[in-house]
Design a protein around this motif. Structure first.
Motif, PDB file in Angstrom:
ATOM      1  N   LEU A 340       0.822  -1.213   0.000  1.00 42.18           N
ATOM      2  CA  LEU A 340       0.000   0.000   0.000  1.00 42.18           C
ATOM      3  C   LEU A 340       0.857   1.264   0.000  1.00 42.18           C
ATOM      4  O   LEU A 340       0.563   2.231  -0.724  1.00 42.18           O
ATOM      5  N   ILE A 341       1.922   1.270   0.796  1.00 45.51           N
ATOM      6  CA  ILE A 341       2.816   2.438   0.807  1.00 45.51           C
ATOM      7  C   ILE A 341       3.428   2.626  -0.573  1.00 45.51           C
ATOM      8  O   ILE A 341       3.531   3.744  -1.089  1.00 45.51           O
ATOM      9  N   GLY A 342       3.835   1.519  -1.201  1.00 42.91           N
ATOM     10  CA  GLY A 342       4.377   1.587  -2.555  1.00 42.91           C
ATOM     11  C   GLY A 342       3.371   2.138  -3.547  1.00 42.91           C
ATOM     12  O   GLY A 342       3.712   2.992  -4.388  1.00 42.91           O
ATOM     13  N   PHE A 343       2.121   1.684  -3.441  1.00 43.81           N
ATOM     14  CA  PHE A 343       1.090   2.154  -4.373  1.00 43.81           C
ATOM     15  C   PHE A 343       0.830   3.644  -4.219  1.00 43.81           C
ATOM     16  O   PHE A 343       0.752   4.390  -5.205  1.00 43.81           O
ATOM     17  N   PHE A 344       0.683   4.110  -2.964  1.00 43.14           N
ATOM     18  CA  PHE A 344       0.378   5.530  -2.762  1.00 43.14           C
ATOM     19  C   PHE A 344       1.576   6.428  -3.067  1.00 43.14           C
ATOM     20  O   PHE A 344       1.402   7.582  -3.471  1.00 43.14           O
ATOM     21  N   THR A 345       2.783   5.889  -2.894  1.00 45.99           N
ATOM     22  CA  THR A 345       3.960   6.636  -3.331  1.00 45.99           C
ATOM     23  C   THR A 345       3.919   6.801  -4.842  1.00 45.99           C
ATOM     24  O   THR A 345       4.191   7.884  -5.375  1.00 45.99           O
ATOM     25  N   GLU A 346       3.593   5.721  -5.522  1.00 48.34           N
ATOM     26  CA  GLU A 346       3.443   5.764  -6.987  1.00 48.34           C
ATOM     27  C   GLU A 346       2.355   6.759  -7.380  1.00 48.34           C
ATOM     28  O   GLU A 346       2.521   7.531  -8.331  1.00 48.34           O
ATOM     29  N   TYR A 347       1.247   6.765  -6.655  1.00 49.18           N
ATOM     30  CA  TYR A 347       0.137   7.661  -6.972  1.00 49.18           C
ATOM     31  C   TYR A 347       0.574   9.125  -6.908  1.00 49.18           C
ATOM     32  O   TYR A 347       0.213   9.933  -7.764  1.00 49.18           O
ATOM     33  N   TYR A 348       1.370   9.459  -5.893  1.00 51.08           N
ATOM     34  CA  TYR A 348       1.784  10.854  -5.723  1.00 51.08           C
ATOM     35  C   TYR A 348       2.948  11.255  -6.628  1.00 51.08           C
ATOM     36  O   TYR A 348       3.160  12.444  -6.853  1.00 51.08           O
ATOM     37  N   THR A 349       3.705  10.292  -7.151  1.00 52.30           N
ATOM     38  CA  THR A 349       4.912  10.642  -7.903  1.00 52.30           C
ATOM     39  C   THR A 349       4.869  10.304  -9.385  1.00 52.30           C
ATOM     40  O   THR A 349       5.656  10.853 -10.159  1.00 52.30           O
ATOM     41  N   SER A 350       3.984   9.399  -9.812  1.00 54.66           N
ATOM     42  CA  SER A 350       3.945   8.999 -11.224  1.00 54.66           C
ATOM     43  C   SER A 350       3.133   9.990 -12.043  1.00 54.66           C
ATOM     44  O   SER A 350       2.077  10.474 -11.587  1.00 54.66           O
ATOM     45  N   ASP A 351       3.598  10.278 -13.272  1.00 50.36           N
ATOM     46  CA  ASP A 351       2.829  11.202 -14.123  1.00 50.36           C
ATOM     47  C   ASP A 351       1.615  10.536 -14.759  1.00 50.36           C
ATOM     48  O   ASP A 351       0.924  11.140 -15.576  1.00 50.36           O
ATOM     49  N   SER A 352       1.338   9.289 -14.370  1.00 49.99           N
ATOM     50  CA  SER A 352       0.108   8.623 -14.812  1.00 49.99           C
ATOM     51  C   SER A 352      -1.095   9.044 -13.964  1.00 49.99           C
ATOM     52  O   SER A 352      -2.230   8.726 -14.294  1.00 49.99           O
ATOM     53  N   TYR A 353      -0.832   9.741 -12.858  1.00 53.18           N
ATOM     54  CA  TYR A 353      -1.897  10.115 -11.930  1.00 53.18           C
ATOM     55  C   TYR A 353      -1.990  11.635 -11.796  1.00 53.18           C
ATOM     56  O   TYR A 353      -1.073  12.375 -12.151  1.00 53.18           O
ATOM     57  N   LYS A 354      -3.095  12.089 -11.242  1.00 55.64           N
ATOM     58  CA  LYS A 354      -3.406  13.517 -11.217  1.00 55.64           C
ATOM     59  C   LYS A 354      -2.439  14.382 -10.411  1.00 55.64           C
ATOM     60  O   LYS A 354      -2.146  15.503 -10.835  1.00 55.64           O
ATOM     61  N   PRO A 355      -1.941  13.944  -9.216  1.00 57.61           N
ATOM     62  CA  PRO A 355      -1.077  14.854  -8.446  1.00 57.61           C
ATOM     63  C   PRO A 355       0.111  15.386  -9.244  1.00 57.61           C
ATOM     64  O   PRO A 355       0.365  16.600  -9.247  1.00 57.61           O
ATOM     65  N   THR A 356       0.831  14.527  -9.935  1.00 56.32           N
ATOM     66  CA  THR A 356       1.993  14.984 -10.711  1.00 56.32           C
ATOM     67  C   THR A 356       1.563  15.740 -11.962  1.00 56.32           C
ATOM     68  O   THR A 356       2.225  16.699 -12.379  1.00 56.32           O
ATOM     69  N   GLN A 357       0.442  15.337 -12.577  1.00 54.38           N
ATOM     70  CA  GLN A 357      -0.058  16.061 -13.744  1.00 54.38           C
ATOM     71  C   GLN A 357      -0.448  17.488 -13.378  1.00 54.38           C
ATOM     72  O   GLN A 357      -0.154  18.443 -14.108  1.00 54.38           O
ATOM     73  N   LYS A 358      -1.094  17.653 -12.210  1.00 58.29           N
ATOM     74  CA  LYS A 358      -1.447  19.001 -11.743  1.00 58.29           C
ATOM     75  C   LYS A 358      -0.203  19.806 -11.387  1.00 58.29           C
ATOM     76  O   LYS A 358      -0.155  21.016 -11.588  1.00 58.29           O
ATOM     77  N   LEU A 359       0.806  19.109 -10.849  1.00 54.83           N
ATOM     78  CA  LEU A 359       2.070  19.790 -10.538  1.00 54.83           C
ATOM     79  C   LEU A 359       2.706  20.312 -11.826  1.00 54.83           C
ATOM     80  O   LEU A 359       3.225  21.429 -11.852  1.00 54.83           O
ATOM     81  N   SER A 360       2.639  19.525 -12.895  1.00 54.89           N
ATOM     82  CA  SER A 360       3.170  19.969 -14.197  1.00 54.89           C
ATOM     83  C   SER A 360       2.443  21.222 -14.667  1.00 54.89           C
ATOM     84  O   SER A 360       3.066  22.155 -15.191  1.00 54.89           O
ATOM     85  N   GLU A 361       1.142  21.250 -14.458  1.00 56.49           N
ATOM     86  CA  GLU A 361       0.335  22.388 -14.903  1.00 56.49           C
ATOM     87  C   GLU A 361       0.708  23.672 -14.175  1.00 56.49           C
ATOM     88  O   GLU A 361       0.606  24.772 -14.731  1.00 56.49           O
ATOM     89  N   SER A 362       1.166  23.540 -12.917  1.00 51.10           N
ATOM     90  CA  SER A 362       1.521  24.738 -12.142  1.00 51.10           C
ATOM     91  C   SER A 362       2.763  25.426 -12.697  1.00 51.10           C
ATOM     92  O   SER A 362       3.078  26.553 -12.307  1.00 51.10           O
ATOM     93  N   SER A 363       3.466  24.760 -13.633  1.00 48.30           N
ATOM     94  CA  SER A 363       4.632  25.390 -14.264  1.00 48.30           C
ATOM     95  C   SER A 363       4.227  26.544 -15.174  1.00 48.30           C
ATOM     96  O   SER A 363       5.082  27.347 -15.571  1.00 48.30           O
ATOM     97  N   LYS A 364       2.945  26.639 -15.511  1.00 51.82           N
ATOM     98  CA  LYS A 364       2.473  27.719 -16.390  1.00 51.82           C
ATOM     99  C   LYS A 364       2.766  29.086 -15.813  1.00 51.82           C
ATOM    100  O   LYS A 364       2.951  30.062 -16.554  1.00 51.82           O
ATOM    101  N   THR A 365       2.798  29.175 -14.477  1.00 52.89           N
ATOM    102  CA  THR A 365       3.015  30.477 -13.833  1.00 52.89           C
ATOM    103  C   THR A 365       4.421  30.613 -13.255  1.00 52.89           C
ATOM    104  O   THR A 365       4.679  31.495 -12.434  1.00 52.89           O
ATOM    105  N   GLY A 366       5.338  29.719 -13.664  1.00 62.35           N
ATOM    106  CA  GLY A 366       6.737  29.882 -13.302  1.00 62.35           C
ATOM    107  C   GLY A 366       7.262  28.887 -12.294  1.00 62.35           C
ATOM    108  O   GLY A 366       6.530  28.039 -11.774  1.00 62.35           O
ATOM    109  N   SER A 367       8.549  29.022 -12.026  1.00 68.39           N
ATOM    110  CA  SER A 367       9.235  28.069 -11.152  1.00 68.39           C
ATOM    111  C   SER A 367       8.790  28.195  -9.695  1.00 68.39           C
ATOM    112  O   SER A 367       8.773  27.198  -8.965  1.00 68.39           O
TER     113      SER A 367
END
Length: 706
Positions: A340-367
């Protein structure tokens, strides 16, 4: 001859099987073709740099081990330790370092072979890289169980009391933890100094691609992947593995389970080796596989191993501990918690899931915004692992028989419950052989991508290595989450082992939160992971600044370098990273070793318990936060490079690169080193327990007041 007498030999045989399979895979990888002459030359440069670093690191660490050996021998001469301890300390450090060395050796052979395999197919590249990781995984567990089983056989022949045997064995974990801390911190500083320097000047300032041969830091970056993410990680997980088994064996003696309780965690680990070997045969993929397909391929192997381990553990426990069969559910709770820890780590760090995809989107307004959101993501990701570990502790405690203590205050039930908590840590790490294989494969894939770029291979080859590299980022983050979770359970078991030893030595424990030494110890312990992380982050920053200056100098002074008509001076960057990392690793390592001794001499045994508890709680959360923030920033950058939000070269990409450089020391230096710190503090406390009981300022003042 009963099962207890046979079990250590079965464990020894399983360790030899693991090492034999690792050797077979080692030579299988070496038989694969390296590719073109240029690919072989690049690989040779990386291998040369990595070996040069390790030789210098081992010389530096050797001085520390000699000093510590003298101190421990003096303590043994005064009767504060048995004479087995100095030798156990050295053997623990030796095998920890050896596991990292072998893993790094195969990784530097596999990088060009993975790139060459990727020229044929994605599956071939995966097979070579994963086989390299398998060598690392099975070497770590094989050497770990070899060390444990040989020591147990020797001590059982000399000592008849299980308490004396486990008290002696506990101390060789200090050697493993010390070696792991040096390897992880030193390697982490090296790899991230090179990575940050290469990215900031190469990508952001010069606008050239990652791993471009014109970048003088590119070889140092690839060397760093091996000395930090392979050699350092191997030593790290070696000490987690042996620490969980030994501490659980020590808890077995406190619970009155005798030799049967001691051999159960050893046998579970032996079963895990065989299950891991079987699981490796289930890892394969197809051409054009997506990230989810690739993750599924690796998961298939780990799930098969976990299921086989669970079934075999049930047979083992019902045979050896028929009166305590609930221990089996403690094993299952550890296995499930790890998954379970492995799965949720993957969820928060893989670009297949929303958290990292949303993090990518925040680059629109800079570093700035991508850094803010990345830190928030890491903080947010601590909640679920904490809950999972908490539930696992409760389930393990009650399943093993700890409920009787809460109902009646029966101390024997309490000890059984704590044994269950220790067993859950062993269950979590039972299939480390294949779990570590999925982690260690990542740096090989990363190196393969660098070699493909530097050797000018077809774009399709780089696409395949990028797919493997992106998967490696996710599995690396998953592996770190797994290691941190197991570290928390192992550290908890070690704290209990420490209190048991203090009581055996006649020390007085008063663990009320209102007791000033305990309270002060809690504050000091909670602060230590922050101070340690500050030291390691600053170390990366100082070393990276030197690389930035050197890369800028070469871009300006080497004529024709930017046009590709001249070769960069790679060796200077490798040398800067080597010298900087070896110098900078001393202060953080000294903090981990000296803190429990100083706290003990001032605050006494109660202050040490408070310090260990505070460090465990804050260190667990910080390690998860840093690992997940760093992993998410890295994959957010790769998500943009795949063509999202403007793609390579865009302002979004530049912002993501800055986020990634901030995340580099988070995920590869400070975060993973903290989980070693929380175990090393306990190990050092156990070794110096007798000294602290006899000599400390609080007891001296109390005695004078009386």
């Amino acid at each position: 001859m009963g099962i207890v007498d046979i079990a250590p030999w079965i464990v020894l045989a399983a360790s030899i099987c693991g090492l034999a399979f690792a050797m077979y895979k080692f030579f299988w990888v070496k038989k694969q073709p390296e590719g073109t002459k240029e690919m072989a030359n690049i690989s040779a440069k990386i291998r040369k740099g990595a070996m040069a670093y390790l030789k210098r690191q081992y010389k530096t660490v050797g001085i520390f081990f000699i000093v510590m050996l003298i101190i421990i021998c003096v303590m043994a001469a005064f009767g504060l330790l048995t004479w087995f301890v100095p030798f156990a300390f050295v053997s623990g450090g030796f095998f920890s370092g050896l596991s990292g060395f072998i893993g790094m050796k195969i990784a530097t052979y596999a990088n060009s072979r993975t790139a060459n395999g990727a020229q044929n197919s994605l599956n071939k590249g995966l097979k070579v890289a994963f086989s390299s990781g398998t060598v690392m995984g099975l070497t770590v567990v094989g050497l770990g169980l070899l060390d444990i089983s040989v020591w147990f056989i020797i001590l059982k022949a000399v000592l008849s009391d299980p308490n004396e045997i486990m008290a002696a064995m506990l101390t060789f974990g200090m050697g493993a933890s010390s070696m792991a801390l040096f390897a992880r911190v030193g390697g982490g500083i090296f790899t991230k100094a090179a990575d940050v320097g290469a990215d900031l000047v190469g990508k952001v300032e010069a606008g050239i691609p990652e791993d471009d041969p014109r970048n003088p830091a590119v070889i140092a970056d690839n060397v760093g992947d091996n000395v930090g993410d392979v050699a350092g990680m191997g030593a790290d997980l070696y000490e987690s593995y042996v620490g969980s088994i030994i501490s659980t064996g020590a808890l077995a003696t406190a619970a009155g389970l005798g030799f049967k309780g001691i051999v159960v965690p050893m046998m579970i680990a032996a079963i895990g080796i065989i299950a891991s070997i079987i699981g490796t045969f289930f890892v394969s993929t197809k051409e054009g596989a997506t990230q989810k397909n690739l993750l599924g391929s690796l998961r298939r192997g780990t799930y098969v191993s976990a299921i086989l381990s669970a079934i075999s553990a049930a047979v083992l426990i019902f045979t050896l501990l028929p009166q305590n069969t609930g221990v089996f559910w403690a094993v299952i709770s550890g296995l499930v918690a790890g998954v379970l820890i492995g799965f949720f780590t993957e969820y928060y760090t893989s670009d297949s899931y929303k958290p990292t995809q949303k993090l990518s989107e925040s680059s629109k307004t800079g570093s700035a915004t991508i850094i803010i959101d990345g830190i928030a993501l890491g903080m947010n990701s601590t909640a679920i692992p904490v809950v999972i570990v908490g539930i696992s502790i409760l389930v393990s405690f009650f399943a093993a028989g700890g409920g009787g203590f809460l109902a009646t205050g029966d101390l024997s039930s309490f000890s059984l419950g704590l044994y269950g908590v220790g067993i859950s840590a062993v269950g979590m790490l039972a299939t480390l052989g294949i779990t570590l294989a999925t982690d260690a494969y990542g740096p090989v894939a990363d190196n393969a991508g660098g070699i493909a770029e530097m050797a000018g291979l077809d774009e399709e080859v780089r696409n395949r290595t990028d797919a493997l590299d992106s998967l490696g980022n996710t599995t690396a983050a998953t592996g770190k989450g797994f290691a941190i979770g197991s570290a928390a359970l192992t550290a908890l078991a070690l704290i209990v082992s420490y209190t048991d030893k203090i009581q055996a030595l006649g020390g007085q424990l008063q663990l009320s939160l209102t007791n000033p030494p305990v309270l002060i110890g809690l504050f000091v312990g909670a602060m230590l992971p922050f101070l340690f992380s500050a030291f390691t982050m600053q170390a990366v920053g100082r070393a990276a600044q030197k690389i930035v200056v050197e890369v800028r100098r070469q871009f300006k002074q080497i004529k024709g370098l930017m046009e590709g008509k001249a070769e960069a001076d790679y060796e200077t960057c490798v040398d800067i990273c080597t010298r900087s990392s070896l110098r900078e690793m001393i202060l953080p390592a000294a903090l981990g070793i000296l803190a429990p001794i100083v706290v003990g001499l001032v605050l006494g045994v109660n202050g040490v318990v408070g310090m260990l508890a505070g460090a465990l709680v804050s260190g667990f959360a910080i390690a998860i936060m840093m690992a997940n923030s760093g992993g998410a920033w890295d994959n957010a950058k790769k998500y943009i490079e795949a063509g999202n939000f403007g793609g390579k070269g865009s302002d979004n990409h530049k912002a993501a690169v800055v986020g990634d450089t901030v995340g580099d020391p988070f995920k590869d230096t400070s975060g993973p080193s903290v989980n070693i710190l929380i175990k090393l503090l306990s190990m050092v406390s156990i070794v110096f327990a007798a000294l602290i009981v006899k000599f400390n300022l609080v007891d001296l003042i109390t005695g004078l007041l009386k």
